[in-house]
Write a protein that holds these residues in place. Structure first.
Motif, PDB file in Angstrom:
ATOM      1  N   THR A  27       2.622  40.549  70.140  1.00 38.61           N
ATOM      2  CA  THR A  27       3.288  39.303  70.497  1.00 38.61           C
ATOM      3  C   THR A  27       4.641  39.603  71.117  1.00 38.61           C
ATOM      4  O   THR A  27       5.460  40.308  70.533  1.00 38.61           O
ATOM      5  CB  THR A  27       3.485  38.404  69.256  1.00 38.61           C
ATOM      6  OG1 THR A  27       2.205  38.157  68.661  1.00 38.61           O
ATOM      7  CG2 THR A  27       4.138  37.087  69.638  1.00 38.61           C
ATOM      8  N   ASP A  77      14.321  27.151  77.036  1.00 36.95           N
ATOM      9  CA  ASP A  77      13.185  28.063  76.925  1.00 36.95           C
ATOM     10  C   ASP A  77      13.380  29.374  77.690  1.00 36.95           C
ATOM     11  O   ASP A  77      12.408  30.047  78.047  1.00 36.95           O
ATOM     12  CB  ASP A  77      11.878  27.390  77.373  1.00 36.95           C
ATOM     13  CG  ASP A  77      11.505  26.219  76.480  1.00 36.95           C
ATOM     14  OD1 ASP A  77      11.758  26.296  75.266  1.00 36.95           O
ATOM     15  OD2 ASP A  77      10.986  25.206  77.003  1.00 36.95           O
ATOM     16  N   ASP A  80      13.084  32.753  73.205  1.00 39.82           N
ATOM     17  CA  ASP A  80      12.370  32.184  72.053  1.00 39.82           C
ATOM     18  C   ASP A  80      13.288  32.094  70.838  1.00 39.82           C
ATOM     19  O   ASP A  80      13.194  31.149  70.048  1.00 39.82           O
ATOM     20  CB  ASP A  80      11.163  33.064  71.695  1.00 39.82           C
ATOM     21  CG  ASP A  80      10.204  33.233  72.854  1.00 39.82           C
ATOM     22  OD1 ASP A  80       9.859  32.215  73.477  1.00 39.82           O
ATOM     23  OD2 ASP A  80       9.804  34.384  73.132  1.00 39.82           O
ATOM     24  N   ASP A  99      15.124  18.304  69.817  1.00 38.19           N
ATOM     25  CA  ASP A  99      14.489  19.531  69.332  1.00 38.19           C
ATOM     26  C   ASP A  99      15.593  20.465  68.852  1.00 38.19           C
ATOM     27  O   ASP A  99      16.095  21.292  69.602  1.00 38.19           O
ATOM     28  CB  ASP A  99      13.675  20.175  70.469  1.00 38.19           C
ATOM     29  CG  ASP A  99      12.657  21.192  69.954  1.00 38.19           C
ATOM     30  OD1 ASP A  99      12.619  21.422  68.727  1.00 38.19           O
ATOM     31  OD2 ASP A  99      11.907  21.747  70.787  1.00 38.19           O
ATOM     32  N   SER A 224      10.485  23.149  67.425  1.00 39.62           N
ATOM     33  CA  SER A 224       9.133  23.177  67.981  1.00 39.62           C
ATOM     34  C   SER A 224       8.562  24.598  67.973  1.00 39.62           C
ATOM     35  O   SER A 224       7.367  24.789  67.709  1.00 39.62           O
ATOM     36  CB  SER A 224       9.136  22.632  69.414  1.00 39.62           C
ATOM     37  OG  SER A 224      10.014  23.378  70.244  1.00 39.62           O
ATOM     38  N   PHE A 225       9.398  25.602  68.237  1.00 44.04           N
ATOM     39  CA  PHE A 225       8.922  26.989  68.239  1.00 44.04           C
ATOM     40  C   PHE A 225       8.561  27.420  66.821  1.00 44.04           C
ATOM     41  O   PHE A 225       7.547  28.114  66.616  1.00 44.04           O
ATOM     42  CB  PHE A 225       9.988  27.921  68.820  1.00 44.04           C
ATOM     43  CG  PHE A 225       9.499  29.319  69.056  1.00 44.04           C
ATOM     44  CD1 PHE A 225       8.842  29.658  70.228  1.00 44.04           C
ATOM     45  CD2 PHE A 225       9.663  30.312  68.086  1.00 44.04           C
ATOM     46  CE1 PHE A 225       8.376  30.949  70.447  1.00 44.04           C
ATOM     47  CE2 PHE A 225       9.192  31.607  68.289  1.00 44.04           C
ATOM     48  CZ  PHE A 225       8.547  31.920  69.478  1.00 44.04           C
ATOM     49  N   ASP A 227       7.518  25.463  64.438  1.00 44.74           N
ATOM     50  CA  ASP A 227       6.293  24.741  64.071  1.00 44.74           C
ATOM     51  C   ASP A 227       5.058  25.382  64.690  1.00 44.74           C
ATOM     52  O   ASP A 227       3.986  25.441  64.061  1.00 44.74           O
ATOM     53  CB  ASP A 227       6.391  23.281  64.527  1.00 44.74           C
ATOM     54  CG  ASP A 227       7.432  22.490  63.752  1.00 44.74           C
ATOM     55  OD1 ASP A 227       7.818  22.926  62.647  1.00 44.74           O
ATOM     56  OD2 ASP A 227       7.873  21.438  64.260  1.00 44.74           O
ATOM     57  N   GLU A 228       5.210  25.878  65.918  1.00 46.29           N
ATOM     58  CA  GLU A 228       4.058  26.399  66.660  1.00 46.29           C
ATOM     59  C   GLU A 228       3.805  27.888  66.405  1.00 46.29           C
ATOM     60  O   GLU A 228       2.700  28.380  66.670  1.00 46.29           O
ATOM     61  CB  GLU A 228       4.269  26.178  68.166  1.00 46.29           C
ATOM     62  CG  GLU A 228       4.309  24.700  68.558  1.00 46.29           C
ATOM     63  CD  GLU A 228       4.859  24.482  69.962  1.00 46.29           C
ATOM     64  OE1 GLU A 228       5.063  25.497  70.679  1.00 46.29           O
ATOM     65  OE2 GLU A 228       5.097  23.323  70.332  1.00 46.29           O
ATOM     66  N   ASN A 229       4.819  28.596  65.886  1.00 43.09           N
ATOM     67  CA  ASN A 229       4.696  30.054  65.728  1.00 43.09           C
ATOM     68  C   ASN A 229       5.187  30.551  64.371  1.00 43.09           C
ATOM     69  O   ASN A 229       5.998  31.491  64.301  1.00 43.09           O
ATOM     70  CB  ASN A 229       5.485  30.752  66.842  1.00 43.09           C
ATOM     71  CG  ASN A 229       5.059  30.340  68.229  1.00 43.09           C
ATOM     72  OD1 ASN A 229       4.102  30.857  68.777  1.00 43.09           O
ATOM     73  ND2 ASN A 229       5.807  29.394  68.801  1.00 43.09           N
TER      74      ASN A 229
END
Length: 329
Positions: A27, A77, A80, A99, A224-225, A227-229
């Protein structure tokens, strides 16, 4: 024939294993640091010792030079994760961002500046600063706010009891002090030690020791990052924790040797002296948890400086779940 069959079998197994290694998932993480500073030694240790790689992360480090630029990079963005002062997350919160930038792993837990005097002062007391020509840091940043907080704790109003200069860019402060008629300045390491070695200044006090623990530089990401990762953030936090423990367990000279590639223009001796100072005053956090007492101290310092835009609740901008999970395991 049997030997040949066994050799072919082993060769096939080797190729399968090699293929599996080559296809293992990596990643990529874009990380923005607010400046290049040996104050962030554990981060460079994590990179150099392969702690991120052990977690399957490929971290691309960029230096974004300044809190405003770093936060803009994160929110747009361009990165990260950002390593920056916690105060920037409060500024973003106060602007009603949709956010938020969430603090999830603490790296340093004290101020990193030292009070440097132009002339030797072996009997220094804070009262000596009153009435002096003082070169401070930029308004709104943590060094400036901590500096003012400490001065006030010693009965000195920086705006009425000093000839205070705060309009010099961060990168130009050392040069301005060396060439100007300033009597005192706030400097980070290794600049403070370089000045002392060259006879251009003398370290007389530590703002970090005077101001207590505070979330000075913290890794943060947009909500948001997170939550998603969540798995990626956990791996990143685990790598930082490994580095924090390594720094705590090793001597300054060993740490200096590891992070030396990031400071090619600084002598190993100066790196070692600077890291030793930071270790002695517990500047490097030994775990990534940002606790509520530190958050409250940050807000007190910002409020004292007149820079707290809102009384932001700890639970709104701090997430310790990843750090607690890493430490618990």
């Amino acid at each position: 024939m049997r030997k040949m069959t066994i050799l072919i079998l082993f060769a096939s197994l080797f190729l399968l294993m090699l293929s599996a290694c080559n296809t293992s998932e990596v990643t990529k993480i874009s990380l923005a640091e607010v400046t290049r500073s040996l104050f962030y030694a554990p981060q460079y240790v994590a990179l150099e010792k392969g702690f991120f790689e052990e977690e399957g992360l490929e971290v691309e480090l960029q230096t974004t030079w300044g809190g405003d630029t770093t936060m803009t990079t994160l929110l747009s963005d361009g990165a990260d994760i950002a390593l920056v002062g916690s105060e920037t997350s409060i500024y973003v919160y106060a602007q009603d961002s949709k956010d938020y930038a969430i603090n999830f792993a603490q790296l340093t837990q004290t101020d990193g500046t030292f009070l440097v005097a132009k002339d030797p002062d072996p009997n220094f007391t804070w009262e000596n600063v009153a009435g002096s020509n003082f070169l401070g840091q930029r308004v709104g940043g943590m060094p400036q706010m901590v500096g003012e907080y400490v001065l006030k704790q010693h009965g000195i109003n920086p705006h009425t009891d000093l000839e205070l200069t705060q309009n010099i860019d961060f990168a130009n402060i050392p040069g301005a002090f060396a060439s100007g008629d300033y009597e005192y300045v706030q400097l980070f390491e290794p600049t403070a030690s370089v000045f002392e070695k060259e006879g251009q200044g003398h370290i007389v006090a530590s703002f970090g020791e005077e101001s207590g623990t505070v979330p000075y530089t913290v890794f943060m990401a947009k909500q948001s990052f997170l939550d998603e990762n969540p798995e990626t953030i956990t791996k990143f936090t685990r790598a930082i924790y490994k580095a924090q423990q390594w720094v705590a367990e090793n001597k300054a000279e060993e740490i200096a040797k590891v992070i030396e590639p990031y400071f090619e223009d600084t002598a190993l001796e100066i790196l070692t002296t600077s890291i030793e100072r930071y270790k002695n005053q517990d500047s490097f956090a030994t775990d990534p948890i940002l606790d509520e007492a530190e958050w409250d101290n940050l807000k007190d310092i910002m409020d004292e400086a007149g820079e707290l835009p809102a009384d932001v609740p700890y639970e709104d901008l701090v997430n310790t779940e990843f750090a607690e999970d890493v430490i618990g395991n």
